[in-house]
Write an enzyme that holds these catalytic residues in place. Structure first.
Site, PDB file in Angstrom:
ATOM      1  N   ASN A  36     -88.450   6.410  -9.598  1.00 57.65           N
ATOM      2  CA  ASN A  36     -87.403   7.327 -10.017  1.00 57.65           C
ATOM      3  C   ASN A  36     -87.702   7.672 -11.475  1.00 57.65           C
ATOM      4  O   ASN A  36     -87.670   6.794 -12.331  1.00 57.65           O
ATOM      5  CB  ASN A  36     -86.067   6.579  -9.878  1.00 57.65           C
ATOM      6  CG  ASN A  36     -84.901   7.284 -10.514  1.00 57.65           C
ATOM      7  OD1 ASN A  36     -84.964   8.448 -10.852  1.00 57.65           O
ATOM      8  ND2 ASN A  36     -83.802   6.542 -10.660  1.00 57.65           N
ATOM      9  N   LYS A  95     -85.962   9.430 -13.384  1.00 52.04           N
ATOM     10  CA  LYS A  95     -84.719   9.656 -14.151  1.00 52.04           C
ATOM     11  C   LYS A  95     -84.887  10.951 -14.962  1.00 52.04           C
ATOM     12  O   LYS A  95     -85.468  11.902 -14.457  1.00 52.04           O
ATOM     13  CB  LYS A  95     -84.384   8.432 -15.014  1.00 52.04           C
ATOM     14  CG  LYS A  95     -84.383   7.150 -14.163  1.00 52.04           C
ATOM     15  CD  LYS A  95     -83.778   5.951 -14.825  1.00 52.04           C
ATOM     16  CE  LYS A  95     -83.856   4.757 -13.871  1.00 52.04           C
ATOM     17  NZ  LYS A  95     -83.249   3.551 -14.397  1.00 52.04           N
ATOM     18  N   GLU A 136     -76.603   4.816 -12.185  1.00 52.69           N
ATOM     19  CA  GLU A 136     -76.345   5.674 -13.356  1.00 52.69           C
ATOM     20  C   GLU A 136     -75.463   6.858 -12.968  1.00 52.69           C
ATOM     21  O   GLU A 136     -74.672   7.340 -13.774  1.00 52.69           O
ATOM     22  CB  GLU A 136     -77.678   6.121 -13.973  1.00 52.69           C
ATOM     23  CG  GLU A 136     -78.374   4.955 -14.661  1.00 52.69           C
ATOM     24  CD  GLU A 136     -79.891   5.009 -14.662  1.00 52.69           C
ATOM     25  OE1 GLU A 136     -80.466   6.078 -14.400  1.00 52.69           O
ATOM     26  OE2 GLU A 136     -80.506   3.955 -14.914  1.00 52.69           O
ATOM     27  N   GLU A 191     -80.178  -2.230  -5.809  1.00 53.91           N
ATOM     28  CA  GLU A 191     -80.459  -2.229  -7.239  1.00 53.91           C
ATOM     29  C   GLU A 191     -79.268  -2.822  -7.982  1.00 53.91           C
ATOM     30  O   GLU A 191     -78.298  -2.106  -8.286  1.00 53.91           O
ATOM     31  CB  GLU A 191     -80.693  -0.792  -7.729  1.00 53.91           C
ATOM     32  CG  GLU A 191     -81.810  -0.086  -6.978  1.00 53.91           C
ATOM     33  CD  GLU A 191     -82.426   1.045  -7.798  1.00 53.91           C
ATOM     34  OE1 GLU A 191     -83.652   1.004  -7.984  1.00 53.91           O
ATOM     35  OE2 GLU A 191     -81.694   1.924  -8.267  1.00 53.91           O
ATOM     36  N   SER A 227     -85.611  -3.463 -12.993  1.00 53.34           N
ATOM     37  CA  SER A 227     -86.556  -4.205 -13.836  1.00 53.34           C
ATOM     38  C   SER A 227     -87.730  -4.796 -13.051  1.00 53.34           C
ATOM     39  O   SER A 227     -88.195  -5.890 -13.362  1.00 53.34           O
ATOM     40  CB  SER A 227     -85.844  -5.302 -14.634  1.00 53.34           C
ATOM     41  OG  SER A 227     -85.042  -4.736 -15.648  1.00 53.34           O
TER      42      SER A 227
END
Ligand code: 13P
Length: 263
Positions: free
Chosen positions: A9, A11, A98, A168, A214
């Protein structure tokens, strides 16, 4: 053949030019990997059309980071499933933490998006994850079961064959994130598998469950060896293509050895 899904991803990080440079190199790398590795990239909306030209003659799947559930209408700043399907995308990432945190996305909204994606033959990659408080109070499993059940509400067994899940944990994602212990990831993925079987019976066994948060050079092999981890969804450790290559090469070697990923 069981696939190992490995994707990143981006982002809000890469421009079109940066995305094309990354993808050009990823294509070269993909040719050296066993077919058991299913690569995917999730660029920003602006880069999707130009990057599609580079992925269309490759095995790399392309996805978007978000969409609205409506086909069209007065929703300034949004993009519809009809528009994403027109681009020939394979995947749509839904419900990233997010988006939940900064844009107030709810499980109910994600459920509408899941149905819209399936109607347009886009595979929803549904992100779920408990936050640090849920973990502290030992309600991670309750939170995750509720996220799964709401986001998959009304999805048929047949449709579920096109769904992917990314676990996640919110406390593990990004700069402030703390990598999860492999034992914890194993326990949660086993729980998610049982929940999916509860929802979709035997189809629940086939739904890929990816791990993200992470993932880095020190932990990716540990996670990828776990029985119910069917892939990795990587942010920072995959944004530099040569660093990503290190991860991919080792996963490729692992997949080539692992019986469940062959034939
Ligand atoms: P990091 O790997 O940078 O923690 O990001 C993971 C992620 O958010 C993937 O969607």
């Amino acid at each position: 053949m069981k696939k190992l899904w490995i994707g990143t991803n981006w982002k809000m990080t890469k421009t079109i030019a940066e995305g094309i440079a990354f993808t050009t190199r990823l294509k070269q790398i993909s040719e050296t990997l066993p077919s058991a590795i299913q690569l995917f990239i999730i660029p920003s909306h602006t880069a999707l059309v130009p990057i599609k030209e580079f992925t269309s003659d490759s095995s790399i799947y392309l996805g978007a980071q978000n969409m609205h559930w409506e086909d069209g209408g007065a929703y300034t700043g949004e993009i519809s499933p009809r528009m994403l399907a027109e681009m020939g995308l394979d995947l749509i990432e839904l419900g990233h933490s997010e988006r939940r945190q900064y844009f107030n996305e709810t499980d109910e909204a994600i459920n509408k998006k899941v149905h819209a994606a399936l109607a347009y033959a886009l595979k929803p990659l549904i992100c779920i994850g408990e936050n640090a408080d849920h973990k502290h109070y030992h309600i991670s499993k309750e939170t995750l079961a509720s996220q799964l059940k709401i986001s998959l509400h009304g999805v048929s067994k047949q449709q579920a064959k096109n769904v992917l899940i990314a676990y996640e944990p919110v406390w593990a994602i990004g700069e402030q994130g703390v990598p999860a212990d492999a034992a914890y990831v194993a326990e949660i993925h086993d729980f998610l598998r049982q929940t999916l079987i509860g929802l979709f019976e035997e189809v629940g066994l086939e739904i890929p469950i990816l791990y993200g948060g992470s993932v880095n050079h020190d932990n990716f092999l540990e996670y990828s060896k776990l029985e119910n981890v069917d892939g990795l969804f990587i942010g920072r450790a995959a944004w530099d293509i040569e660093q990503f290559k290190e991860i991919l090469t080792q996963l490729g070697a692992q997949a080539a050895q692992k019986k469940s990923y062959i034939g």
